[in-house]
Design a protein around this motif. Structure first.
Motif, PDB file in Angstrom:
ATOM      1  N   VAL A 154       0.826  -0.974  -0.152  1.00 20.57           N
ATOM      2  CA  VAL A 154      -0.009  -0.328   0.335  1.00 20.57           C
ATOM      3  C   VAL A 154       0.844   1.239  -0.153  1.00 20.57           C
ATOM      4  N   TRP A 155       0.216   1.856  -0.356  1.00 19.03           N
ATOM      5  CA  TRP A 155       1.184   3.433  -1.113  1.00 19.03           C
ATOM      6  C   TRP A 155       0.236   4.526  -0.558  1.00 19.03           C
ATOM      7  N   ILE A 156       1.384   5.438   0.579  1.00 16.80           N
ATOM      8  CA  ILE A 156      -0.074   6.101   0.791  1.00 16.80           C
ATOM      9  C   ILE A 156       0.587   7.495   0.650  1.00 16.80           C
ATOM     10  N   LEU A 157       0.686   8.678  -0.763  1.00 18.02           N
ATOM     11  CA  LEU A 157       0.945   9.586  -1.431  1.00 18.02           C
ATOM     12  C   LEU A 157       0.371  11.013  -1.153  1.00 18.02           C
ATOM     13  N   ASP A 158       0.887  12.118  -0.079  1.00  8.40           N
ATOM     14  CA  ASP A 158       0.427  13.129  -0.568  1.00  8.40           C
ATOM     15  C   ASP A 158       1.012  13.900  -1.192  1.00  8.40           C
ATOM     16  N   GLU A 159       0.421  14.863  -1.825  1.00  5.32           N
ATOM     17  CA  GLU A 159       0.771  14.969  -3.230  1.00  5.32           C
ATOM     18  C   GLU A 159       1.969  15.373  -3.206  1.00  5.32           C
ATOM     19  N   PRO A 160       2.729  14.240  -3.987  1.00  2.00           N
ATOM     20  CA  PRO A 160       3.505  13.470  -4.349  1.00  2.00           C
ATOM     21  C   PRO A 160       4.483  14.397  -5.206  1.00  2.00           C
ATOM     22  N   LEU A 161       3.715  14.629  -6.506  1.00  2.00           N
ATOM     23  CA  LEU A 161       4.140  15.474  -7.560  1.00  2.00           C
ATOM     24  C   LEU A 161       4.482  16.735  -7.128  1.00  2.00           C
ATOM     25  N   THR A 162       4.246  17.268  -6.293  1.00  2.00           N
ATOM     26  CA  THR A 162       4.677  18.501  -5.715  1.00  2.00           C
ATOM     27  C   THR A 162       6.432  19.114  -5.786  1.00  2.00           C
ATOM     28  N   GLY A 163       6.802  19.710  -6.597  1.00  2.00           N
ATOM     29  CA  GLY A 163       8.277  19.632  -7.099  1.00  2.00           C
ATOM     30  C   GLY A 163       9.197  19.843  -7.638  1.00  2.00           C
ATOM     31  N   LEU A 164       9.058  17.666  -8.061  1.00  2.00           N
ATOM     32  CA  LEU A 164       9.325  17.374  -9.004  1.00  2.00           C
ATOM     33  C   LEU A 164       9.179  18.032 -10.434  1.00  2.00           C
ATOM     34  N   ASP A 165      10.329  17.528 -11.457  1.00  2.00           N
ATOM     35  CA  ASP A 165      10.621  17.887 -12.361  1.00  2.00           C
ATOM     36  C   ASP A 165       9.690  16.919 -13.687  1.00  2.00           C
ATOM     37  N   PRO A 166       9.662  17.509 -14.742  1.00  2.32           N
ATOM     38  CA  PRO A 166       8.177  16.125 -15.920  1.00  2.32           C
ATOM     39  C   PRO A 166       8.762  15.550 -15.534  1.00  2.32           C
ATOM     40  N   LYS A 167       9.877  15.298 -16.011  1.00  2.00           N
ATOM     41  CA  LYS A 167      10.305  13.357 -15.718  1.00  2.00           C
ATOM     42  C   LYS A 167      10.821  12.115 -14.778  1.00  2.00           C
ATOM     43  N   SER A 168      10.958  13.157 -13.919  1.00  2.00           N
ATOM     44  CA  SER A 168      10.638  12.281 -12.099  1.00  2.00           C
ATOM     45  C   SER A 168       8.785  11.866 -11.895  1.00  2.00           C
ATOM     46  N   SER A 169       8.166  13.489 -12.600  1.00  2.00           N
ATOM     47  CA  SER A 169       6.889  13.206 -12.283  1.00  2.00           C
ATOM     48  C   SER A 169       6.266  11.600 -13.027  1.00  2.00           C
ATOM     49  N   TYR A 170       6.509  11.677 -14.006  1.00  2.00           N
ATOM     50  CA  TYR A 170       5.628  10.638 -15.602  1.00  2.00           C
ATOM     51  C   TYR A 170       6.846   9.526 -14.539  1.00  2.00           C
ATOM     52  N   THR A 171       7.775   9.693 -13.968  1.00  2.00           N
ATOM     53  CA  THR A 171       8.080   8.181 -13.642  1.00  2.00           C
ATOM     54  C   THR A 171       7.678   7.854 -12.375  1.00  2.00           C
ATOM     55  N   LEU A 172       7.141   8.418 -11.775  1.00  2.00           N
ATOM     56  CA  LEU A 172       6.298   8.437 -10.306  1.00  2.00           C
ATOM     57  C   LEU A 172       4.893   7.472 -10.712  1.00  2.00           C
ATOM     58  N   LYS A 173       4.735   8.786 -11.758  1.00  2.00           N
ATOM     59  CA  LYS A 173       3.003   7.949 -12.264  1.00  2.00           C
ATOM     60  C   LYS A 173       3.207   6.637 -12.388  1.00  2.00           C
ATOM     61  N   GLU A 174       3.943   6.636 -13.607  1.00  2.00           N
ATOM     62  CA  GLU A 174       4.197   5.097 -14.055  1.00  2.00           C
ATOM     63  C   GLU A 174       4.441   4.194 -12.714  1.00  2.00           C
ATOM     64  N   MET A 175       5.419   4.529 -12.474  1.00  4.62           N
ATOM     65  CA  MET A 175       5.234   3.267 -11.382  1.00  4.62           C
ATOM     66  C   MET A 175       4.441   3.291 -10.377  1.00  4.62           C
ATOM     67  N   MET A 176       4.074   3.708  -9.756  1.00  3.08           N
ATOM     68  CA  MET A 176       1.735   4.428  -9.691  1.00  3.08           C
ATOM     69  C   MET A 176       1.372   3.059 -10.461  1.00  3.08           C
ATOM     70  N   ARG A 177       0.862   3.310 -11.586  1.00  2.00           N
ATOM     71  CA  ARG A 177       0.613   2.328 -12.323  1.00  2.00           C
ATOM     72  C   ARG A 177       0.507   1.013 -12.716  1.00  2.00           C
ATOM     73  N   GLU A 178       2.105   1.053 -12.222  1.00  2.00           N
ATOM     74  CA  GLU A 178       2.704  -0.684 -11.980  1.00  2.00           C
ATOM     75  C   GLU A 178       2.527  -1.352 -10.629  1.00  2.00           C
ATOM     76  N   HIS A 179       2.007  -0.380 -10.081  1.00  2.00           N
ATOM     77  CA  HIS A 179       2.105  -0.985  -8.804  1.00  2.00           C
ATOM     78  C   HIS A 179       0.781  -1.654  -8.379  1.00  2.00           C
ATOM     79  N   VAL A 180      -0.268  -0.744  -8.986  1.00  2.00           N
ATOM     80  CA  VAL A 180      -1.577  -1.239  -9.125  1.00  2.00           C
ATOM     81  C   VAL A 180      -1.395  -2.873  -9.851  1.00  2.00           C
ATOM     82  N   ASN A 181      -1.001  -1.727 -10.843  1.00  2.00           N
ATOM     83  CA  ASN A 181      -1.181  -3.656 -12.088  1.00  2.00           C
ATOM     84  C   ASN A 181      -0.702  -4.964 -11.331  1.00  2.00           C
ATOM     85  N   ALA A 182       0.422  -4.557 -10.485  1.00  2.00           N
ATOM     86  CA  ALA A 182       0.825  -6.438  -9.769  1.00  2.00           C
ATOM     87  C   ALA A 182      -0.067  -6.251  -8.243  1.00  2.00           C
ATOM     88  N   GLY A 183      -1.165  -6.085  -8.615  1.00  2.00           N
ATOM     89  CA  GLY A 183      -2.461  -5.840  -7.353  1.00  2.00           C
ATOM     90  C   GLY A 183      -1.737  -5.189  -5.967  1.00  2.00           C
TER      91      GLY A 183
END
Length: 241
Positions: A154-183
């Motif tokens: 379980v990931w609990i993320l409170d405003e996790p994208l604040t301050g991230l550059d576009p590449k890192s923001s994309y990476t985190l969003k990509e990892m969030m989707r990977e995480h839920v796709n793994a159940g």
């Protein structure tokens, strides 16, 4: 999985920050938690993570009650707070080792995870620098890496994208989707409604401590019989309260 049932929290014995909150976030879902300032989002997240106790109701994470068994419940999740300004005197690598120690990540496992996560967030070259020398975005990234080290379901993320550059923001969003796709489960609080609309499987909108809507974006459109954006529907909901 997250289960919140009948949760109420008052301050000063009178002001109800959250009132009879019911939410269930199953495995395999990115769940967006939205609301204006002072709506009860932060109070809910603090109860969910065990920082404060609910006055009434139960909170279970992977079927572990956080009031009855707080240590076991906290092992189930990784929490990114809304401010990354912590442990500033430590070097990045020292902080990650500290986090790995807390969550009892074996030494042969932690090294590989630190290397992979640092590379994914472009932080490898900065790990031996003090966190106080980091930019806001770099501090955010080191906190994100730290909560992922014990591989919580379980990931609990409170405003996790604040301050991230576009590449890192994309990476985190990509990892969030990977995480839920793994159940697994992601509970995601954000003020960026455009991101929530594109990323979340379901959203809940809270205002004045009460859930005004919970469901998919399409369900919200059907409920209001409109084809507007999440932003326009959010403003209509919260402005009517």
């Amino acid at each position: 999985m997250i289960e919140i049932k009948g949760v109420t929290k008052s301050y000063n014995g009178s002001t109800k920050a959250v009132e009879h909150l019911d939410l269930t976030v199953p495995k395999g879902e990115i769940f967006g938690f939205l609301g204006p300032n002072g709506a009860g989002k932060t109070t809910t997240i603090k109860m969910l993570t065990g920082i404060i106790r609910a006055d009434k109701g139960t909170i279970r994470i992977n079927q572990v009650d956080i009031a009855e068994n707080p240590l076991e419940a906290k092992k189930q999740f990784g929490y990114v707070p809304d401010s990354p300004d912590m442990f500033l005197r430590l070097k990045g690598l020292e902080y990650l080792i500290f986090m790995a120690d807390i969550y009892e990540v074996p030494k042969e496992v932690r090294r590989e995870r630190i290397e992979k996560l640092a590379a994914r967030f472009d932080m490898s070259a900065a790990l031996n620098d003090p966190i106080q020398s980091y930019s806001h975005g770099m501090r955010q990234k080191i906190v994100v890496i730290g909560v992922m080290l014990h591989d919580p379901s379980v990931w609990i993320l409170d405003e996790p994208l604040t301050g991230l550059d576009p590449k890192s923001s994309y990476t985190l969003k990509e990892m969030m989707r990977e995480h839920v796709n793994a159940g697994n489960t992601v509970f995601f609080s954000t003020h960026v409604l455009e991101v929530a609309e594109k990323l979340c499987d379901r959203v809940a909108i809270i205002n004045k401590g009460v859930i005004l809507f919970c469901g998919t974006f399409r369900e919200m459109q059907e409920h209001f019989k409109k084809n507007g954006s999440l932003e326009s529907l959010f403003l209509e909901l919260t402005n009517n309260e």
